[in-house]
Design a protein around this motif. Structure first.
Motif, mmCIF file in Angstrom:
data_model
loop_
_atom_site.group_PDB
_atom_site.id
_atom_site.type_symbol
_atom_site.label_atom_id
_atom_site.label_comp_id
_atom_site.label_asym_id
_atom_site.label_seq_id
_atom_site.Cartn_x
_atom_site.Cartn_y
_atom_site.Cartn_z
ATOM 1 N N GLN A 80 -10.397 126.545 -1.089
ATOM 2 C CA GLN A 80 -10.046 128.152 -0.330
ATOM 3 C C GLN A 80 -10.059 129.203 -1.234
ATOM 4 O O GLN A 80 -9.731 128.940 -2.512
ATOM 5 N N GLU A 81 -10.582 130.162 -0.813
ATOM 6 C CA GLU A 81 -10.527 131.367 -1.651
ATOM 7 C C GLU A 81 -9.002 131.767 -2.025
ATOM 8 O O GLU A 81 -8.098 131.513 -1.391
ATOM 9 N N THR A 82 -8.636 132.330 -3.144
ATOM 10 C CA THR A 82 -7.381 132.440 -3.668
ATOM 11 C C THR A 82 -6.377 132.973 -2.722
ATOM 12 O O THR A 82 -5.390 132.503 -2.571
ATOM 13 N N LEU A 83 -6.963 134.226 -2.090
ATOM 14 C CA LEU A 83 -5.829 134.851 -1.358
ATOM 15 C C LEU A 83 -5.577 134.153 -0.020
ATOM 16 O O LEU A 83 -4.416 134.266 0.411
ATOM 17 N N ALA A 84 -6.605 133.613 0.358
ATOM 18 C CA ALA A 84 -6.502 132.847 1.699
ATOM 19 C C ALA A 84 -5.441 131.678 1.361
ATOM 20 O O ALA A 84 -4.642 131.153 2.177
ATOM 21 N N PHE A 85 -5.748 130.879 0.301
ATOM 22 C CA PHE A 85 -4.925 129.741 -0.306
ATOM 23 C C PHE A 85 -3.564 130.343 -0.250
ATOM 24 O O PHE A 85 -2.460 129.446 -0.177
ATOM 25 N N ASP A 86 -3.079 131.681 -0.928
ATOM 26 C CA ASP A 86 -1.873 132.080 -0.941
ATOM 27 C C ASP A 86 -1.297 132.344 0.298
ATOM 28 O O ASP A 86 -0.285 132.140 0.360
ATOM 29 N N ALA A 87 -2.024 132.965 1.109
ATOM 30 C CA ALA A 87 -1.283 133.134 2.415
ATOM 31 C C ALA A 87 -0.922 131.547 3.236
ATOM 32 O O ALA A 87 0.030 131.507 4.022
ATOM 33 N N ALA A 88 -1.912 130.516 2.852
ATOM 34 C CA ALA A 88 -1.611 129.331 3.816
ATOM 35 C C ALA A 88 -0.566 128.502 2.845
ATOM 36 O O ALA A 88 0.077 127.671 3.570
ATOM 37 N N ARG A 89 -0.709 128.380 1.709
ATOM 38 C CA ARG A 89 0.151 127.754 0.654
ATOM 39 C C ARG A 89 0.244 125.887 1.655
ATOM 40 O O ARG A 89 1.211 125.535 1.879
ATOM 41 N N PRO A 90 -0.951 125.597 1.633
ATOM 42 C CA PRO A 90 -0.879 124.040 1.912
ATOM 43 C C PRO A 90 -0.303 123.194 0.924
ATOM 44 O O PRO A 90 -0.279 123.472 -0.383
ATOM 45 N N ALA A 91 0.403 122.057 1.216
ATOM 46 C CA ALA A 91 0.922 121.003 0.437
ATOM 47 C C ALA A 91 0.296 120.302 -0.295
ATOM 48 O O ALA A 91 0.121 118.988 0.114
ATOM 49 N N CYS A 92 -0.429 120.663 -1.434
ATOM 50 C CA CYS A 92 -1.334 119.950 -2.211
ATOM 51 C C CYS A 92 -0.677 118.844 -3.149
ATOM 52 O O CYS A 92 0.345 119.194 -3.733
ATOM 53 N N ARG A 93 -1.006 117.620 -3.170
ATOM 54 C CA ARG A 93 -0.736 116.845 -4.099
ATOM 55 C C ARG A 93 -1.106 117.127 -5.466
ATOM 56 O O ARG A 93 -0.521 116.832 -6.365
ATOM 57 N N TYR A 94 -2.377 117.681 -5.565
ATOM 58 C CA TYR A 94 -3.083 118.130 -6.639
ATOM 59 C C TYR A 94 -3.794 119.407 -6.452
ATOM 60 O O TYR A 94 -4.301 119.344 -5.398
ATOM 61 N N ALA A 95 -3.958 120.131 -7.395
ATOM 62 C CA ALA A 95 -4.631 121.427 -6.899
ATOM 63 C C ALA A 95 -4.971 122.158 -8.354
ATOM 64 O O ALA A 95 -4.146 122.110 -9.483
ATOM 65 N N THR A 96 -6.304 122.646 -8.432
ATOM 66 C CA THR A 96 -6.750 123.522 -9.519
ATOM 67 C C THR A 96 -7.310 124.799 -9.263
ATOM 68 O O THR A 96 -8.132 124.834 -8.303
ATOM 69 N N GLN A 97 -7.125 125.746 -9.786
ATOM 70 C CA GLN A 97 -7.698 127.118 -9.543
ATOM 71 C C GLN A 97 -8.848 127.340 -10.543
ATOM 72 O O GLN A 97 -8.792 127.079 -11.825
ATOM 73 N N SER A 98 -9.871 127.817 -10.051
ATOM 74 C CA SER A 98 -11.166 128.136 -10.812
ATOM 75 C C SER A 98 -12.031 129.095 -10.052
ATOM 76 O O SER A 98 -11.625 129.820 -9.233
ATOM 77 N N GLY A 99 -13.050 129.406 -10.876
ATOM 78 C CA GLY A 99 -13.921 130.342 -10.245
ATOM 79 C C GLY A 99 -15.244 130.621 -11.031
ATOM 80 O O GLY A 99 -15.313 130.355 -12.044
ATOM 81 N N PRO A 100 -16.227 131.369 -10.160
ATOM 82 C CA PRO A 100 -16.026 131.956 -8.931
ATOM 83 C C PRO A 100 -16.148 130.643 -7.819
ATOM 84 O O PRO A 100 -16.536 129.765 -8.216
ATOM 85 N N MET A 101 -15.715 131.229 -6.722
ATOM 86 C CA MET A 101 -16.190 130.410 -5.614
ATOM 87 C C MET A 101 -17.722 130.435 -5.441
ATOM 88 O O MET A 101 -18.395 131.338 -5.979
ATOM 89 N N LEU A 102 -18.427 129.247 -5.046
ATOM 90 C CA LEU A 102 -19.722 129.073 -5.019
ATOM 91 C C LEU A 102 -20.170 129.331 -3.290
ATOM 92 O O LEU A 102 -21.324 130.155 -3.315
ATOM 93 N N VAL A 103 -19.475 128.736 -2.535
ATOM 94 C CA VAL A 103 -19.817 128.740 -1.129
ATOM 95 C C VAL A 103 -18.322 129.113 -0.428
ATOM 96 O O VAL A 103 -17.420 128.474 -0.658
ATOM 97 N N ILE A 104 -18.425 129.998 0.444
ATOM 98 C CA ILE A 104 -17.299 130.422 1.088
ATOM 99 C C ILE A 104 -17.613 130.340 2.601
ATOM 100 O O ILE A 104 -18.387 131.371 3.110
ATOM 101 N N SER A 105 -17.083 129.294 3.566
ATOM 102 C CA SER A 105 -17.412 129.358 4.710
ATOM 103 C C SER A 105 -18.800 129.598 5.201
ATOM 104 O O SER A 105 -19.324 130.005 6.139
ATOM 105 N N GLY A 106 -19.667 128.837 4.377
ATOM 106 C CA GLY A 106 -21.017 128.586 4.594
ATOM 107 C C GLY A 106 -22.113 129.597 3.895
ATOM 108 O O GLY A 106 -23.094 129.899 4.274
ATOM 109 N N SER A 107 -21.335 130.688 3.434
ATOM 110 C CA SER A 107 -21.978 131.808 2.840
ATOM 111 C C SER A 107 -21.983 131.666 1.226
ATOM 112 O O SER A 107 -20.791 131.462 0.530
#
Length: 251
Positions: free
Chosen positions: A131-158
């Protein structure tokens, strides 16, 4: 020479012991470039690794392997999983076994990590997400593991809007892509230098991933006994790896 022979023998035995139909990793050509791709299904024992029980950085594939061997498990594949500081701590958000160890970074910054939009790879109990960072921040899924990196390569097919088809910036690159249903994650590393645009197209068009995230460039490394690979180099920060039982079961 002895060490080289021992590694070659261990890799050969590992390859021999894995049925072809159950292979996790394979080599793939796409648009004239070669990649190594590892496929993981939701529910498999995919984890992120950073420190050992004493708080010391793991940093290498063999140390992760030793950690898992204490549990009676083996390392099926692994690669570096996000950018890190000189002390090898994560640059952005990092969660391990449900515990947040580094906070989410929402702002732009220097380097590829700050080439917004960046994002988060999240391992849930029964699914994966990129997920894009701001979308992730809004949703805050209950990740067992998570890592932030960048840039996004593909975003909803674009593709990321700042990637240029004619770019001359070429590096060995690695990253992760997730299918739209969240049930499959693809981890890919290029065999040679590629552009961001080329690498992103691999995920979108070659692997049919709806969302994908860049992990890193020059330091990119892969451990994949099925492919005869155990890349050496300087110690890393976060590592993603698939743990299996000695018979190859993922759970």
């Amino acid at each position: 020479m002895k060490r080289t022979a021992e590694v070659a023998l261990a890799l050969a035995l590992a390859i021999w012991s894995v049925p072809a139909s159950s292979q996790t990793c394979h080599d793939q050509s796409f648009e004239g470039a070669r990649y190594s791709v590892c496929e993981v299904r939701a529910g498999d024992d995919l984890r992120l690794f950073l420190d050992d029980a004493e708080g010391q950085r793991l940093g290498t594939f063999d140390r992760v392997e030793r950690e898992l061997s204490a549990e009676g498990r083996t390392l099926r594949f692994a690669m570096n999983a996000g950018m890190y500081h000189p002390d090898r701590s994560p640059v952005g958000y990092y969660v391990e076994a449900g515990e947040e160890k580094a906070r989410l970074v929402r702002s732009a910054g220097p380097g590829n990590f700050g080439l917004l939009p960046n994002g988060v790879f999240c391992i849930l109990p029964d699914a994966f997400a990129v997920q894009e960072t701001l979308a992730f921040d809004a949703a805050r899924p209950a990740c067992r593991y998570a890592t932030q990196s960048g840039p996004m390569l593909v975003i909803s097919g674009s593709l990321h809007p700042r990637f240029l088809p004619g770019s001359d910036s070429r590096f060995v690159r690695n990253g992760v892509g997730v299918t739209a249903d969240g049930k499959t994650a693809y981890f890919a590393i290029s065999e040679g230098p590629v552009t961001f645009h080329e690498f992103a197209r691999l995920f979108r068009d070659g692997l049919k991933a709806s969302d994908a995230l860049y992990f890193d460039g020059n330091i990119s490394r892969l451990y994949a006994p099925e492919l005869g690979r155990d890349d050496f180099g300087f110690p890393m920060g976060p590592i993603v790896g698939l743990a299996t039982t000695p018979d190859g079961a993922g759970n």
